[in-house]
Design an enzyme around this catalytic site. Structure first.
Site, PDB file in Angstrom:
ATOM      1  N   ASP A 121       1.219  -1.015   0.196  1.00  0.00           N
ATOM      2  CA  ASP A 121       0.224  -0.107   0.022  1.00  0.00           C
ATOM      3  C   ASP A 121       0.838   1.232   0.528  1.00  0.00           C
ATOM      4  O   ASP A 121       2.226   1.146   0.431  1.00  0.00           O
ATOM      5  CB  ASP A 121      -0.962  -0.541   1.297  1.00  0.00           C
ATOM      6  CG  ASP A 121      -0.478   0.083   2.438  1.00  0.00           C
ATOM      7  OD1 ASP A 121       0.641  -0.338   2.370  1.00  0.00           O
ATOM      8  OD2 ASP A 121      -1.195   1.024   2.992  1.00  0.00           O
TER       9      ASP A 121
ATOM     10  N   TYR B 267       2.547   4.683   0.876  1.00  0.00           N
ATOM     11  CA  TYR B 267       3.489   5.480   1.905  1.00  0.00           C
ATOM     12  C   TYR B 267       2.017   6.150   2.495  1.00  0.00           C
ATOM     13  O   TYR B 267       1.279   6.828   1.901  1.00  0.00           O
ATOM     14  CB  TYR B 267       4.422   6.071   1.758  1.00  0.00           C
ATOM     15  CG  TYR B 267       5.689   5.479   0.921  1.00  0.00           C
ATOM     16  CD1 TYR B 267       6.068   4.084   1.902  1.00  0.00           C
ATOM     17  CD2 TYR B 267       6.281   5.902  -0.285  1.00  0.00           C
ATOM     18  CE1 TYR B 267       7.669   3.996   1.711  1.00  0.00           C
ATOM     19  CE2 TYR B 267       7.543   5.312  -0.289  1.00  0.00           C
ATOM     20  CZ  TYR B 267       7.950   3.842   0.616  1.00  0.00           C
ATOM     21  OH  TYR B 267       9.144   3.409  -0.266  1.00  0.00           O
TER      22      TYR B 267
ATOM     23  N   PHE C 269       6.772   1.788  -3.661  1.00  0.00           N
ATOM     24  CA  PHE C 269       7.974   2.084  -3.510  1.00  0.00           C
ATOM     25  C   PHE C 269       8.774   3.226  -3.578  1.00  0.00           C
ATOM     26  O   PHE C 269      10.011   4.578  -3.531  1.00  0.00           O
ATOM     27  CB  PHE C 269       8.825   0.783  -4.263  1.00  0.00           C
ATOM     28  CG  PHE C 269       8.712  -0.316  -3.205  1.00  0.00           C
ATOM     29  CD1 PHE C 269       9.128  -1.212  -2.305  1.00  0.00           C
ATOM     30  CD2 PHE C 269       8.274  -1.333  -3.876  1.00  0.00           C
ATOM     31  CE1 PHE C 269       9.009  -1.668  -1.318  1.00  0.00           C
ATOM     32  CE2 PHE C 269       7.733  -2.698  -3.157  1.00  0.00           C
ATOM     33  CZ  PHE C 269       8.350  -3.391  -2.213  1.00  0.00           C
TER      34      PHE C 269
ATOM     35  N   HIS D  63      10.933  -9.434   0.528  1.00  0.00           N
ATOM     36  CA  HIS D  63      10.940  -8.073   0.276  1.00  0.00           C
ATOM     37  C   HIS D  63      12.051  -7.093   0.961  1.00  0.00           C
ATOM     38  O   HIS D  63      13.384  -7.316   1.933  1.00  0.00           O
ATOM     39  CB  HIS D  63      10.511  -7.617   1.632  1.00  0.00           C
ATOM     40  CG  HIS D  63       9.294  -6.214   1.457  1.00  0.00           C
ATOM     41  ND1 HIS D  63      10.111  -5.232   2.191  1.00  0.00           N
ATOM     42  CD2 HIS D  63       7.680  -5.654   0.749  1.00  0.00           C
ATOM     43  CE1 HIS D  63       8.687  -4.154   1.496  1.00  0.00           C
ATOM     44  NE2 HIS D  63       7.911  -4.851   1.351  1.00  0.00           N
TER      45      HIS D  63
END
Length: 231
Positions: free
Chosen positions: A74, A76, A87, A196
């Site tokens: 989702d 920031y 990202f 991740h």
């Protein structure tokens, strides 16, 4: 009535995506997403990214130009960070730790010096769909919009790409992103999986994955233009 929903739900989104996802945009659940967001804003809550950037990933990367997909969770949730690309952060915003680790791997893989900014628009404009599973979030509350219907929409996006196109590289970083691989036909596309890039997990398989060079190797072998990962 369905025709009433249709009139209310058309988002400001690049025309090829508007056409490809028409059935989703005309659905009851998508109308409910829009109603939820309007109610949240009217109640004084701050939603990220700003409305004009909610579909930024799609506007930067038209359907017929997608050659790679990076799946995030989702946006920031800090002020000024989210720009609609997973990202990625707006120019002038300090890159978050996960993005810094992405740049570290990029340097290790392709000897590309990390940029001074964290805006990944340059990747998106080359065909890298930077797709968050949720397209909005409430300020200060990560994953707060994961239950409002976005996952149904973005799952449909992934499935549509898988079924309508060929030779896309899907980069699935972390367990959440990897849960989406059931939506992808691995006979038509390449799926790359790694840990991740978060500081909590990057050392457990993200560093050293060499996904950036693997994307270009695959695209080159398929006669598709490679990604220039410089920003």
């Amino acid at each position: 009535m369905p025709h009433e929903v249709n009139e209310k739900v058309k988002p400001e989104i690049e025309h090829s995506w508007l056409e490809m996802m028409k059935q989703e945009f005309e659905s009851d659940y998508f109308f409910q997403i829009k109603t939820f967001l309007k109610n949240e804003i009217h109640s004084g809550k701050t939603i990220y990214p700003p409305g004009k950037l909610i579909f930024n990933a799609f506007n930067c990367t038209p359907f017929n130009q997608v050659t790679a997909v990076i799946v995030g969770q989702d946006p920031y949730h800090g002020q000024g960070q989210a720009n609609g690309l997973c990202f990625s952060v707006n120019p002038g915003i300090v890159p978050p730790p996960s993005l810094l680790n992405i740049f570290k791997e990029l340097k290790s893989d392709l000897a590309i010096t990390p940029p001074e900014h964290g805006d990944l628009t340059g990747w998106a404009e080359q065909g890298v769909l930077l797709l968050n599973a949720s397209l909005t979030v409430q300020a200060g509350f990560p994953n707060s919009h994961s239950k409002i219907g976005w996952h149904q929409f973005t799952d449909a996006v992934i499935h549509k790409l898988s079924s309508e196109k060929e030779n896309i590289v899907f980069l699935l970083w972390g367990k959440f992103a990897q849960s989406k691989k059931t939506l992808i036909d691995n006979h038509r596309h390449l799926i790359l999986e790694a840990a991740h890039p978060s500081p909590y997990s990057a050392s457990a398989g993200f560093f050293g994955c060499r996904h950036f060079s693997k994307v270009n190797e695959y695209l080159k072998n398929k006669g598709i233009k490679e990604i220039d990962w410089h920003l």
